[in-house]
Design a protein around this motif. Structure first.
Motif, PDB file in Angstrom:
ATOM      1  N   ALA A 453       0.822  -1.218   0.000  1.00 19.73           N
ATOM      2  CA  ALA A 453       0.000   0.000   0.000  1.00 19.73           C
ATOM      3  C   ALA A 453       0.852   1.263   0.000  1.00 19.73           C
ATOM      4  O   ALA A 453       0.455   2.297  -0.559  1.00 19.73           O
ATOM      5  CB  ALA A 453      -0.935  -0.004   1.207  1.00 19.73           C
ATOM      6  N   SER A 454       2.028   1.211   0.617  1.00 19.44           N
ATOM      7  CA  SER A 454       2.900   2.394   0.663  1.00 19.44           C
ATOM      8  C   SER A 454       3.382   2.775  -0.736  1.00 19.44           C
ATOM      9  O   SER A 454       3.594   3.964  -1.032  1.00 19.44           O
ATOM     10  CB  SER A 454       4.097   2.126   1.568  1.00 19.44           C
ATOM     11  OG  SER A 454       4.898   1.065   1.044  1.00 19.44           O
ATOM     12  N   VAL A 455       3.551   1.774  -1.623  1.00 18.03           N
ATOM     13  CA  VAL A 455       3.987   2.051  -2.994  1.00 18.03           C
ATOM     14  C   VAL A 455       2.889   2.804  -3.735  1.00 18.03           C
ATOM     15  O   VAL A 455       3.152   3.808  -4.410  1.00 18.03           O
ATOM     16  CB  VAL A 455       4.340   0.740  -3.737  1.00 18.03           C
ATOM     17  CG1 VAL A 455       4.776   1.044  -5.167  1.00 18.03           C
ATOM     18  CG2 VAL A 455       5.428  -0.005  -3.003  1.00 18.03           C
ATOM     19  N   ARG A 456       1.654   2.320  -3.609  1.00 14.13           N
ATOM     20  CA  ARG A 456       0.548   2.999  -4.282  1.00 14.13           C
ATOM     21  C   ARG A 456       0.369   4.406  -3.729  1.00 14.13           C
ATOM     22  O   ARG A 456       0.033   5.330  -4.470  1.00 14.13           O
ATOM     23  CB  ARG A 456      -0.748   2.187  -4.095  1.00 14.13           C
ATOM     24  CG  ARG A 456      -1.956   2.796  -4.831  1.00 14.13           C
ATOM     25  CD  ARG A 456      -1.774   2.732  -6.354  1.00 14.13           C
ATOM     26  NE  ARG A 456      -2.575   3.707  -7.043  1.00 14.13           N
ATOM     27  CZ  ARG A 456      -3.366   3.440  -8.073  1.00 14.13           C
ATOM     28  NH1 ARG A 456      -3.445   2.220  -8.546  1.00 14.13           N
ATOM     29  NH2 ARG A 456      -4.052   4.383  -8.676  1.00 14.13           N
ATOM     30  N   GLN A 457       0.636   4.579  -2.442  1.00 10.28           N
ATOM     31  CA  GLN A 457       0.536   5.905  -1.850  1.00 10.28           C
ATOM     32  C   GLN A 457       1.556   6.856  -2.481  1.00 10.28           C
ATOM     33  O   GLN A 457       1.248   8.009  -2.787  1.00 10.28           O
ATOM     34  CB  GLN A 457       0.766   5.815  -0.339  1.00 10.28           C
ATOM     35  CG  GLN A 457       0.490   7.109   0.418  1.00 10.28           C
ATOM     36  CD  GLN A 457       0.656   6.936   1.917  1.00 10.28           C
ATOM     37  OE1 GLN A 457       1.131   5.896   2.389  1.00 10.28           O
ATOM     38  NE2 GLN A 457       0.267   7.935   2.682  1.00 10.28           N
ATOM     39  N   ARG A 458       2.760   6.347  -2.693  1.00  9.14           N
ATOM     40  CA  ARG A 458       3.797   7.177  -3.319  1.00  9.14           C
ATOM     41  C   ARG A 458       3.486   7.453  -4.793  1.00  9.14           C
ATOM     42  O   ARG A 458       3.648   8.578  -5.261  1.00  9.14           O
ATOM     43  CB  ARG A 458       5.156   6.489  -3.197  1.00  9.14           C
ATOM     44  CG  ARG A 458       5.726   6.475  -1.792  1.00  9.14           C
ATOM     45  CD  ARG A 458       6.898   5.509  -1.679  1.00  9.14           C
ATOM     46  NE  ARG A 458       7.410   5.425  -0.319  1.00  9.14           N
ATOM     47  CZ  ARG A 458       8.121   4.407   0.139  1.00  9.14           C
ATOM     48  NH1 ARG A 458       8.422   3.384  -0.672  1.00  9.14           N
ATOM     49  NH2 ARG A 458       8.561   4.399   1.382  1.00  9.14           N
ATOM     50  N   THR A 459       3.055   6.409  -5.514  1.00  9.52           N
ATOM     51  CA  THR A 459       2.731   6.626  -6.930  1.00  9.52           C
ATOM     52  C   THR A 459       1.519   7.549  -7.081  1.00  9.52           C
ATOM     53  O   THR A 459       1.450   8.323  -8.037  1.00  9.52           O
ATOM     54  CB  THR A 459       2.463   5.295  -7.659  1.00  9.52           C
ATOM     55  OG1 THR A 459       1.401   4.603  -7.017  1.00  9.52           O
ATOM     56  CG2 THR A 459       3.715   4.439  -7.695  1.00  9.52           C
ATOM     57  N   ASP A 460       0.568   7.468  -6.142  1.00  3.15           N
ATOM     58  CA  ASP A 460      -0.582   8.390  -6.183  1.00  3.15           C
ATOM     59  C   ASP A 460      -0.127   9.824  -5.970  1.00  3.15           C
ATOM     60  O   ASP A 460      -0.644  10.751  -6.593  1.00  3.15           O
ATOM     61  CB  ASP A 460      -1.614   8.006  -5.121  1.00  3.15           C
ATOM     62  CG  ASP A 460      -2.530   6.883  -5.571  1.00  3.15           C
ATOM     63  OD1 ASP A 460      -2.477   6.538  -6.770  1.00  3.15           O
ATOM     64  OD2 ASP A 460      -3.296   6.363  -4.749  1.00  3.15           O
ATOM     65  N   ALA A 461       0.848  10.009  -5.072  1.00  2.00           N
ATOM     66  CA  ALA A 461       1.388  11.353  -4.846  1.00  2.00           C
ATOM     67  C   ALA A 461       2.065  11.876  -6.112  1.00  2.00           C
ATOM     68  O   ALA A 461       1.874  13.037  -6.515  1.00  2.00           O
ATOM     69  CB  ALA A 461       2.373  11.343  -3.683  1.00  2.00           C
ATOM     70  N   LEU A 462       2.836  10.993  -6.761  1.00  4.88           N
ATOM     71  CA  LEU A 462       3.506  11.376  -8.005  1.00  4.88           C
ATOM     72  C   LEU A 462       2.484  11.615  -9.122  1.00  4.88           C
ATOM     73  O   LEU A 462       2.635  12.525  -9.935  1.00  4.88           O
ATOM     74  CB  LEU A 462       4.501  10.290  -8.425  1.00  4.88           C
ATOM     75  CG  LEU A 462       5.699  10.066  -7.505  1.00  4.88           C
ATOM     76  CD1 LEU A 462       6.510   8.861  -7.966  1.00  4.88           C
ATOM     77  CD2 LEU A 462       6.580  11.310  -7.444  1.00  4.88           C
ATOM     78  N   ASP A 463       1.431  10.773  -9.158  1.00  6.37           N
ATOM     79  CA  ASP A 463       0.396  10.898 -10.178  1.00  6.37           C
ATOM     80  C   ASP A 463      -0.375  12.194 -10.012  1.00  6.37           C
ATOM     81  O   ASP A 463      -0.671  12.896 -10.986  1.00  6.37           O
ATOM     82  CB  ASP A 463      -0.538   9.691 -10.093  1.00  6.37           C
ATOM     83  CG  ASP A 463      -1.607   9.714 -11.179  1.00  6.37           C
ATOM     84  OD1 ASP A 463      -1.423  10.425 -12.186  1.00  6.37           O
ATOM     85  OD2 ASP A 463      -2.630   9.025 -11.024  1.00  6.37           O
ATOM     86  N   SER A 464      -0.742  12.518  -8.756  1.00  7.35           N
ATOM     87  CA  SER A 464      -1.476  13.757  -8.505  1.00  7.35           C
ATOM     88  C   SER A 464      -0.640  14.969  -8.907  1.00  7.35           C
ATOM     89  O   SER A 464      -1.142  15.919  -9.503  1.00  7.35           O
ATOM     90  CB  SER A 464      -1.846  13.844  -7.024  1.00  7.35           C
ATOM     91  OG  SER A 464      -2.656  14.973  -6.778  1.00  7.35           O
ATOM     92  N   LEU A 465       0.660  14.903  -8.592  1.00  8.08           N
ATOM     93  CA  LEU A 465       1.570  15.955  -9.039  1.00  8.08           C
ATOM     94  C   LEU A 465       1.611  15.991 -10.563  1.00  8.08           C
ATOM     95  O   LEU A 465       1.621  17.064 -11.181  1.00  8.08           O
ATOM     96  CB  LEU A 465       2.967  15.701  -8.480  1.00  8.08           C
ATOM     97  CG  LEU A 465       4.085  16.608  -9.004  1.00  8.08           C
ATOM     98  CD1 LEU A 465       3.841  18.052  -8.588  1.00  8.08           C
ATOM     99  CD2 LEU A 465       5.439  16.127  -8.495  1.00  8.08           C
ATOM    100  N   GLY A 466       1.603  14.791 -11.182  1.00  8.62           N
ATOM    101  CA  GLY A 466       1.624  14.710 -12.643  1.00  8.62           C
ATOM    102  C   GLY A 466       0.411  15.365 -13.275  1.00  8.62           C
ATOM    103  O   GLY A 466       0.515  15.977 -14.339  1.00  8.62           O
ATOM    104  N   ASN A 467      -0.758  15.253 -12.623  1.00  5.80           N
ATOM    105  CA  ASN A 467      -1.950  15.928 -13.141  1.00  5.80           C
ATOM    106  C   ASN A 467      -1.749  17.433 -13.178  1.00  5.80           C
ATOM    107  O   ASN A 467      -2.158  18.118 -14.121  1.00  5.80           O
ATOM    108  CB  ASN A 467      -3.167  15.603 -12.259  1.00  5.80           C
ATOM    109  CG  ASN A 467      -3.758  14.257 -12.593  1.00  5.80           C
ATOM    110  OD1 ASN A 467      -3.651  13.784 -13.711  1.00  5.80           O
ATOM    111  ND2 ASN A 467      -4.358  13.622 -11.609  1.00  5.80           N
ATOM    112  N   THR A 468      -1.118  17.960 -12.116  1.00  2.00           N
ATOM    113  CA  THR A 468      -0.879  19.402 -12.064  1.00  2.00           C
ATOM    114  C   THR A 468       0.160  19.830 -13.095  1.00  2.00           C
ATOM    115  O   THR A 468      -0.020  20.822 -13.803  1.00  2.00           O
ATOM    116  CB  THR A 468      -0.421  19.810 -10.648  1.00  2.00           C
ATOM    117  OG1 THR A 468      -1.433  19.439  -9.711  1.00  2.00           O
ATOM    118  CG2 THR A 468      -0.201  21.308 -10.560  1.00  2.00           C
ATOM    119  N   THR A 469       1.263  19.063 -13.197  1.00  2.00           N
ATOM    120  CA  THR A 469       2.290  19.435 -14.174  1.00  2.00           C
ATOM    121  C   THR A 469       1.764  19.280 -15.599  1.00  2.00           C
ATOM    122  O   THR A 469       2.123  20.059 -16.481  1.00  2.00           O
ATOM    123  CB  THR A 469       3.561  18.582 -13.996  1.00  2.00           C
ATOM    124  OG1 THR A 469       3.223  17.188 -14.131  1.00  2.00           O
ATOM    125  CG2 THR A 469       4.191  18.808 -12.637  1.00  2.00           C
TER     126      THR A 469
END
Length: 694
Positions: A453-469
């Motif tokens: 679950a910690s991996v998905r949490q990190r990828t979700d953080a990166l993904d959410s940032l990716g939406n903004t970028t």
């Protein structure tokens, strides 16, 4: 012209750095065999799509090449134009392909990196995005350098000033090939990715209640393929033609302004130094474990701002060295750079869940999907005001500081320089944009392979940032398109006067040809958006039905005991995208020619003006509404407003589904429409002047 040798060096630096980043990503571990298997499935789907797309687009390019060759034989064009059209399309497509190939290789490696740390996942995804960014600028400058050397050799018998006029006039036309390829890539990729995304979300998340990227969803592989063919290959081809178009149009305007070889050198030197600045900026992108969205965004912004600061200093010395008596041109470059940064900041404000607009949009989910859609549309419309003001100020500053009050052509050259200034650090700007789809794919792989679950949490953080970028990248692309389009309109007027020096263009609003041209140009982006939205809707319907069919007919699919037929969804999306992209792509080519033959050059000028104004506003509105809807959904998924599975979440998913074609198909495609109509008008100017009716 010594500057072209420096441009060639900048080209080689960009390509070499892209290769180094590619090798760096390739060395990273793929993770488990299951992660590698899913990554390979995505790669195969993306390759199959691009193979079919390029096969279809090749027919279009051959047909247009033959038309241009006939025009050249009849004296309407230079014989270099048909071949420049092909190379522009080839390099544009190649840059998209290389970026996509890297992204599909990096998705599992990013997920594996995120299993180690947040910074490791960021580094892998950003390195892969850098391949896209530096491939675009490297190949763009390579195409420009090759044609400069060819044309310089062809016209070496002419005096220097006359030779540079011929060189820039011919180079201006090869942007049509890049723009054509970009439009097909953006529209086709956008239809593919959003048909898969909408189909997967509507049936999977809303109807079946299973998580995003759940391996039980038959459309999940197609969704991941779509992220690459639309947001990586499409975006790469898009910004390639903006980048090249701004440089060649500004070079042409330099000749019209009387600056000659030195004026032509400035945009080329800025672009080459921009590659150096972007390379330096990439070394400052890093973060720490547990970083917030604001810290992650700061990590990417640091690299971008450092690159921009280097250009600020370098531009001063370039202009002081080349045209020391015209330092007002430095203000034009600065205005473009600042406008790009401000448009990015405004887009971030309206689309990131760090700020109030997206948080308020998430709050509207308390009362259902309808209020989410209403609030999202309102947010998008409101978000257009600041970018329009920013671009307007940049145009005025560029025009008057460059001497536009005394000489119209000097002011137009300044506007062109502001576009080059905005795009000068494209290498790192595009890297932060292409990073987003890679992080999104990594999250999908983490979900499908049941990583911790910690991996998905990190990828979700990166993904959410990716939406903004990604949203910021789209805002940047649209803003640069507006400035580039203004420079291209000016180049069209200059082209007309080169063909018929004694022609007096009546561009007053009381001229009925101008008025009609403005109306048609104003409605063109709406027609284009309608066709692309309808295409996504039609393609998505077939995916929805297919996913429903598989849920009903494949025994054990919901229990995870049977594997869905992923290939059928990928194939359906591919066929739909290829078929449905034809109509919107063709209107961008056909309408400016038809209007020119009917209304003459005045009508074309008005068409381009109307198209630029409404296209810019509509593209910003659609991109920002879509980005905000997406991040509002993710904000709720992180625990706000009762979190995943709640009625608020389902309402936000509907908003996100509506926003998908807004932000990833219609919105970003409109900025290519703006530039392609200008390029087509320039290439067919001689034909229009010879045969127009009115």
């Amino acid at each position: 012209m010594d500057a072209i040798y420096f441009v060639s060096m900048g080209s080689l630096l960009g390509i070499i750095f892209a290769w180094v980043m590619f090798l760096r990503v390739k060395k990273q571990p793929e993770g488990t065999s299951e992660m590698a298997r899913i990554s390979e499935a995505v790669r195969k789907g993306a390759n199959a799509y691009l193979k079919r797309q390029y096969s279809g687009v090749a027919i279009f390019f051959i047909a247009v090449f033959c038309i241009l060759l006939i025009m050249a034989f009849n004296g309407f064009l230079s014989f270099f134009t048909p071949f420049a059209f092909l190379t522009g399309g080839f390099f544009s497509g190649l840059s998209g392909f290389i970026g996509m190939r890297t992204a599909t290789m990096a998705n599992c490696r990013t997920a594996e990196g995120a299993s180690k740390s947040l910074n490791k996942g960021l580094q892998v995804a950003f390195s892969a995005g850098s391949v896209m960014g530096f491939t675009v600028v490297g190949l763009g400058l390579l195409d420009l350098s090759i044609w400069y050397f060819i044309l310089n050799a062809a016209f070496q018998h002419l005096p220097v000033e006359q030779r540079i006029t011929e060189i820039t006039a011919n180079m201006l036309t090869f942007g049509m090939g890049a723009s054509s390829m970009a439009l097909f890539a953006r529209v086709g990729g956008g239809i593919f990715t959003k048909a898969a995304d909408v189909g997967a979300d509507l049936v999977g998340k809303v109807e079946a209640g299973i998580p995003e990227d759940d391996p039980r969803n038959p459309a999940v592989i197609a969704d991941n393929v779509g992220d690459n063919v639309g947001d990586v290959a499409g975006m790469g081809a898009d910004l390639y033609e903006s980048y090249v178009g701004s440089i060649v149009s500004t070079a042409a305007l330099a000749v019209a302004a009387g600056y000659g070889v030195k004026g032509v050198s400035i945009p080329m030197l800025l672009a080459a130094l921009g590659v150096v600045a972007s390379v330096i900026g990439t070394f400052f992108v890093k973060t720490e474990e547990g970083a917030s969205q604001k810290n992650l965004l700061k990590a990417l912004r640091t690299g971008t701002y450092i690159s921009a600061a280097i250009i600020v200093v370098a531009a001063y010395f370039i202009i002081k060295m080349m045209l020391p008596g015209h330092m007002g041109l430095y203000a034009a470059v600065l205005s473009g750079l600042i406008a790009g940064v401000l448009i990015g900041a405004i887009t971030e404000y309206y689309t990131s869940d760090t700020y109030s607009p997206t948080k308020k949009l998430a709050e509207s989910s308390e009362t259902g999907a309808a209020t989410v859609i209403i609030s999202g549309l309102s947010l998008g419309m409101l978000s257009t005001v600041a970018p329009v003001i920013i671009v307007s100020i940049s145009v005025l500053v560029s025009y008057y500081c460059s001497g536009g009050a005394n000489d119209f052509n000097l002011g137009l050259y300044g506007i062109g320089l502001s576009a080059v200034g905005m795009l000068s650090t494209l290498g790192i700007t595009l890297a932060t944009d292409a990073y987003g789809p890679i992080a999104d794919n990594a999250g999908g792989i983490a979900e499908m392979t049941h990583m911790d679950a910690s991996v998905r949490q990190r990828t979700d953080a990166l993904d959410s940032l990716g939406n903004t970028t990604a949203a910021t990248g789209k805002g940047f692309a649209i803003g640069s398109a507006a400035l580039t389009a203004l420079a291209l309109i000016a180049s069209y007027v200059d082209k007309v006067h080169q063909i018929q020096p004694d022609l007096n263009l009546d561009l007053t609003i009381t001229n009925p040809k101008v008025l009609v041209g403005l109306f048609i140009g104003g409605v063109l982006p709406f027609l284009f958006a309608a066709l692309t939205m309808e295409a996504v809707g039609k393609a998505a319907q077939s995916i929805v039905l297919e996913v429903r069919r598989q849920f009903k007919t494949i025994a054990g699919i919901m229990e995870g005991k049977a594997e869905p037929d992923y290939a059928s969804c990928v194939d359906m999306c591919t066929k739909s995208a290829q078929k449905l992209m034809i109509a919107p792509a063709m209107i961008a080519v056909i309408i400016p020619i038809v209007i020119g033959l009917l209304l003459g050059p005045e009508g074309v000028c008005a068409l381009l003006a109307g198209n630029t104004v409404t296209g810019f506003v509509l593209a910003v509105m659609m991109a920002n509404s879509g980005g905000a809807w997406d991040n509002a959904k993710k904000y709720i998924e992180q625990g706000a407003h009762d979190g995943k599975g709640s009625s608020q979440h389902k309402a936000a998913v509907v908003g996100d589904t509506v926003g998908d074609p807004f932000k990833d198909t219609s919105g970003p495609s409109i900025n290519i429409l703006i530039k392609l109509t200008s390029m087509v008008s320039i290439v067919f100017a001689s034909l229009v002047l010879a045969f127009h009716l009115l």
